[in-house]
Motif scaffolding. Structure first.
Motif, PDB file in Angstrom:
ATOM      1  N   HIS A  14      14.036 -11.705  -6.245  1.00  0.00           N
ATOM      2  CA  HIS A  14      14.281 -10.735  -7.312  1.00  0.00           C
ATOM      3  C   HIS A  14      13.213  -9.640  -7.231  1.00  0.00           C
ATOM      4  N   HIS A  15      13.646  -8.381  -7.296  1.00  0.00           N
ATOM      5  CA  HIS A  15      12.730  -7.249  -7.190  1.00  0.00           C
ATOM      6  C   HIS A  15      12.851  -6.314  -8.385  1.00  0.00           C
ATOM      7  N   SER A  16      11.733  -5.861  -8.872  1.00  0.00           N
ATOM      8  CA  SER A  16      11.676  -4.697  -9.742  1.00  0.00           C
ATOM      9  C   SER A  16      10.444  -3.900  -9.333  1.00  0.00           C
ATOM     10  N   VAL A  17      10.340  -2.675  -9.845  1.00  0.00           N
ATOM     11  CA  VAL A  17       9.223  -1.803  -9.479  1.00  0.00           C
ATOM     12  C   VAL A  17       8.680  -1.166 -10.757  1.00  0.00           C
ATOM     13  N   VAL A  18       7.371  -1.243 -10.919  1.00  0.00           N
ATOM     14  CA  VAL A  18       6.707  -0.735 -12.123  1.00  0.00           C
ATOM     15  C   VAL A  18       5.974   0.550 -11.787  1.00  0.00           C
ATOM     16  N   ASP A  19       6.058   1.518 -12.676  1.00  0.00           N
ATOM     17  CA  ASP A  19       5.239   2.726 -12.563  1.00  0.00           C
ATOM     18  C   ASP A  19       3.815   2.380 -12.981  1.00  0.00           C
ATOM     19  N   ILE A  20       2.868   2.554 -12.082  1.00  0.00           N
ATOM     20  CA  ILE A  20       1.491   2.133 -12.348  1.00  0.00           C
ATOM     21  C   ILE A  20       0.899   2.873 -13.543  1.00  0.00           C
ATOM     22  N   ALA A  21       1.214   4.148 -13.682  1.00  0.00           N
ATOM     23  CA  ALA A  21       0.610   4.955 -14.751  1.00  0.00           C
ATOM     24  C   ALA A  21       1.113   4.554 -16.133  1.00  0.00           C
ATOM     25  N   THR A  22       2.403   4.247 -16.233  1.00  0.00           N
ATOM     26  CA  THR A  22       2.991   3.967 -17.553  1.00  0.00           C
ATOM     27  C   THR A  22       3.238   2.488 -17.813  1.00  0.00           C
ATOM     28  N   GLY A  23       3.289   1.680 -16.723  1.00  0.00           N
ATOM     29  CA  GLY A  23       3.598   0.263 -16.883  1.00  0.00           C
ATOM     30  C   GLY A  23       5.068  -0.019 -17.112  1.00  0.00           C
ATOM     31  N   ARG A  24       5.926   0.999 -16.957  1.00  0.00           N
ATOM     32  CA  ARG A  24       7.352   0.832 -17.195  1.00  0.00           C
ATOM     33  C   ARG A  24       8.102   0.515 -15.910  1.00  0.00           C
ATOM     34  N   ASN A  25       9.180  -0.247 -16.050  1.00  0.00           N
ATOM     35  CA  ASN A  25      10.079  -0.559 -14.949  1.00  0.00           C
ATOM     36  C   ASN A  25      10.844   0.716 -14.579  1.00  0.00           C
ATOM     37  N   GLY A  60       0.814  -1.207   0.000  1.00  0.00           N
ATOM     38  CA  GLY A  60       0.000   0.000   0.000  1.00  0.00           C
ATOM     39  C   GLY A  60       0.850   1.261   0.000  1.00  0.00           C
ATOM     40  N   LEU A  61       2.002   1.232   0.677  1.00  0.00           N
ATOM     41  CA  LEU A  61       2.908   2.382   0.675  1.00  0.00           C
ATOM     42  C   LEU A  61       3.484   2.603  -0.725  1.00  0.00           C
ATOM     43  N   TYR A  62       3.824   1.519  -1.403  1.00  0.00           N
ATOM     44  CA  TYR A  62       4.275   1.636  -2.797  1.00  0.00           C
ATOM     45  C   TYR A  62       3.165   2.237  -3.666  1.00  0.00           C
ATOM     46  N   ALA A  63       1.955   1.706  -3.527  1.00  0.00           N
ATOM     47  CA  ALA A  63       0.841   2.158  -4.367  1.00  0.00           C
ATOM     48  C   ALA A  63       0.572   3.647  -4.180  1.00  0.00           C
ATOM     49  N   ALA A  64       0.740   4.133  -2.949  1.00  0.00           N
ATOM     50  CA  ALA A  64       0.512   5.550  -2.676  1.00  0.00           C
ATOM     51  C   ALA A  64       1.493   6.445  -3.439  1.00  0.00           C
ATOM     52  N   GLU A  65       2.632   5.873  -3.835  1.00  0.00           N
ATOM     53  CA  GLU A  65       3.633   6.612  -4.616  1.00  0.00           C
ATOM     54  C   GLU A  65       3.476   6.368  -6.111  1.00  0.00           C
ATOM     55  N   GLY A  66       2.478   5.550  -6.494  1.00  0.00           N
ATOM     56  CA  GLY A  66       2.288   5.237  -7.901  1.00  0.00           C
ATOM     57  C   GLY A  66       3.152   4.093  -8.389  1.00  0.00           C
ATOM     58  N   TRP A  67       3.625   3.251  -7.464  1.00  0.00           N
ATOM     59  CA  TRP A  67       4.523   2.153  -7.802  1.00  0.00           C
ATOM     60  C   TRP A  67       3.859   0.797  -7.534  1.00  0.00           C
ATOM     61  N   ARG A  68       4.266  -0.192  -8.293  1.00  0.00           N
ATOM     62  CA  ARG A  68       3.801  -1.577  -8.079  1.00  0.00           C
ATOM     63  C   ARG A  68       5.012  -2.509  -8.117  1.00  0.00           C
ATOM     64  N   PRO A  69       5.390  -3.093  -6.974  1.00  0.00           N
ATOM     65  CA  PRO A  69       6.542  -4.002  -6.960  1.00  0.00           C
ATOM     66  C   PRO A  69       6.216  -5.328  -7.663  1.00  0.00           C
ATOM     67  N   VAL A  70       7.240  -5.887  -8.270  1.00  0.00           N
ATOM     68  CA  VAL A  70       7.165  -7.217  -8.881  1.00  0.00           C
ATOM     69  C   VAL A  70       8.294  -8.041  -8.283  1.00  0.00           C
ATOM     70  N   VAL A  71       7.999  -9.271  -7.879  1.00  0.00           N
ATOM     71  CA  VAL A  71       9.023 -10.129  -7.277  1.00  0.00           C
ATOM     72  C   VAL A  71       9.040 -11.487  -7.973  1.00  0.00           C
ATOM     73  N   ALA A  72      10.177 -12.154  -7.850  1.00  0.00           N
ATOM     74  CA  ALA A  72      10.315 -13.533  -8.322  1.00  0.00           C
ATOM     75  C   ALA A  72      11.181 -14.278  -7.304  1.00  0.00           C
TER      76      ALA A  72
END
Length: 454
Positions: free
Chosen positions: A266-277, A129-141
């Protein structure tokens, strides 16, 4: 089952019960250790029950079954009930049971309908939720390492590798060997079959360096979904092993002289608005956010180790120059660093945390690791220079016992705030209780070397 209830199930769960009589539903919630707690009920009973109650004290239970003190003091703690509400997206088969059974993970809510802050799954959701508040969506593997071992019925006896189909015990130092995996191929076959019935995706299975040690890779995705999958996988793999007269263990270091079992993340973070890493810019270059994420992990991982290495045995993994990094260095394609940047294209640029043990609660391990990266993104610091040599040879940078790790966790005010003060207070209480219990045990080493010599 009513049509309405059936429609809420994922496709794999619907396929599993299609044309068959569903006998039982297991209503479960992960506790602090990642153990499934809850109750089983007949399917017809579950169909008419929207929720049920369990005491919040299940989060105070230690791995030995004892009870830690409530952080706010005994006078204030009355062991209140929480409401467990089914999350139907998690419904999956329990294909090892004799009857037709579904498992469903439940959301833990207080009596006002708010998430219980000490429930591990809620801790992970809070961080997301803290990530989402910044417009971010974490992706893990995540990567899961574990051992198949011979049945061990006497805790005083050392754990041994399992017997393979050749009639010999599984051999060590056979990393990536296909014939080594074939030695316990029947267990692997059941794991594949169970995973298919449960709708769980396996990205790959390989032999690791230890005797009977296996790694399962999971496809990247949403952190809560992946934590749910690991939670289910652990139970399922144990059940598959029991069918073939062996144990599966996720203990960090079960066999003396063998490597430990990690849960690399493994972590990456996606910008929710653009879908970009956000770790790559439009030209495919590394961004400041990528370096900030690494810096946050270097800053806060020492405090997070209490969640990534949650037991006294966990610290037996952290042996210098023994296949487990105990440093906070970062490097590109460098497996000796605690933070590795794998080879990838710009869209898949990611950071691999190699410090977590497979014995950690997957919800808390992912929450702690993501919390460190989040703080890095918010703090905007630069990491140390990249390590381009063998980082195994560097100085130890992590707490090397559980007591010190808990102290560091409680002292990191920023990490405590991200994970939740109520949760950290409860977690510290549970872990201090477990450590105190361990300190009262006299080991075989002490009896052998001290009894008559000192």
């Amino acid at each position: 089952m009513s049509g309405e209830w059936t429609e809420k199930l994922p496709e794999a769960a619907r396929d599993y019960v299609s044309g068959r009589r569903l006998d039982e539903v297991e209503c479960i919630v992960p506790d602090i250790a990642g153990v499934a707690r809850g109750k089983a009920m007949p399917a017809f009973k579950f169909e008419h029950q929207k929720s049920f109650f369990l005491p919040t004290s299940i989060f105070l239970q230690t791995i030995t079954g004892e009870w830690a003190d409530a952080p706010k003091g005994e006078d204030e703690y009355k062991e209140p009930d929480m409401t467990l509400v089914p999350d139907f997206t998690t419904a999956t088969a329990a294909p090892w049971t004799a009857d037709i059974t579904l498992q469903i993970i439940h959301d833990a809510l207080d009596q006002k309908g708010d998430p219980v802050p000490t429930a591990p799954r809620n801790v992970l959701k809070h961080v997301l939720g803290l990530y989402a508040a910044e417009g971010w969506r974490p992706v893990v593997a995540p990567e899961m390492e574990f051992f198949f071992v011979a049945p061990n019925l006497d805790p005083n006896m050392p754990v041994q590798p399992p017997m393979g189909r050749s009639g010999r015990r599984a051999a060590a130092k056979q990393a990536y060997s296909m014939s080594a995996v074939d030695e316990y191929g029947k267990v692997i076959d059941d794991i594949y079959d169970f995973a298919e019935a449960m709708g769980l995706e396996i990205d790959g299975i390989l032999q690791e360096g230890g005797a009977g040690q296996v790694e399962i890779n999971l496809a990247h995705g949403n952190p809560v979904d992946l934590a749910d999958h690991i939670f289910y996988f652990k139970r399922m793999i144990r059940e598959a092993a029991l069918r073939h007269q062996c144990f599966a263990t996720f203990m960090a270091k079960p066999i003396e002289g063998e490597p430990g079992s990690a849960m690399h993340i493994h972590h990456s973070v996606v910008d929710i608005a653009t879908g970009r890493n956000i770790f790559s810019d439009e030209q495919g270059r590394e961004t400041p956010a990528f370096l900030h994420f690494i810096a946050g992990m270097q800053t806060h991982l020492p405090a997070a180790v209490a969640l990534l290495a949650p037991y006294v045995n966990s610290y037996r993994r952290y042996v210098p120059d023994f296949a487990a990094p105990i440093n906070l260095e970062w490097g590109r394609d460098n497996r000796t660093t605690g933070l590795r940047v794998p080879i990838s294209g710009p869209e898949a640029r990611r950071v691999e945390n190699r410090l977590a043990g497979m014995d950690c609660n997957p919800y808390l391990g992912l929450a702690a690791s993501l919390a460190c990266g989040y703080l890095g993104l918010k703090e905007g610091k630069a990491p140390r220079p990249e390590c381009t040599v063998n980082a195994y040879m560097g100085a130890d940078e992590l707490p090397l016992n559980l007591s010190d790790a808990i102290d560091l966790l409680e002292e990191d005010a920023a990490l405590v705030e991200v994970l939740g003060p109520d949760f950290v207070a409860l977690y510290a209480s549970v872990k201090r209780h477990e450590y105190k219990e361990f300190q009262q045990v006299i080991s075989p080493w002490e009896r052998e070397h001290l009894l008559l010599n000192v």
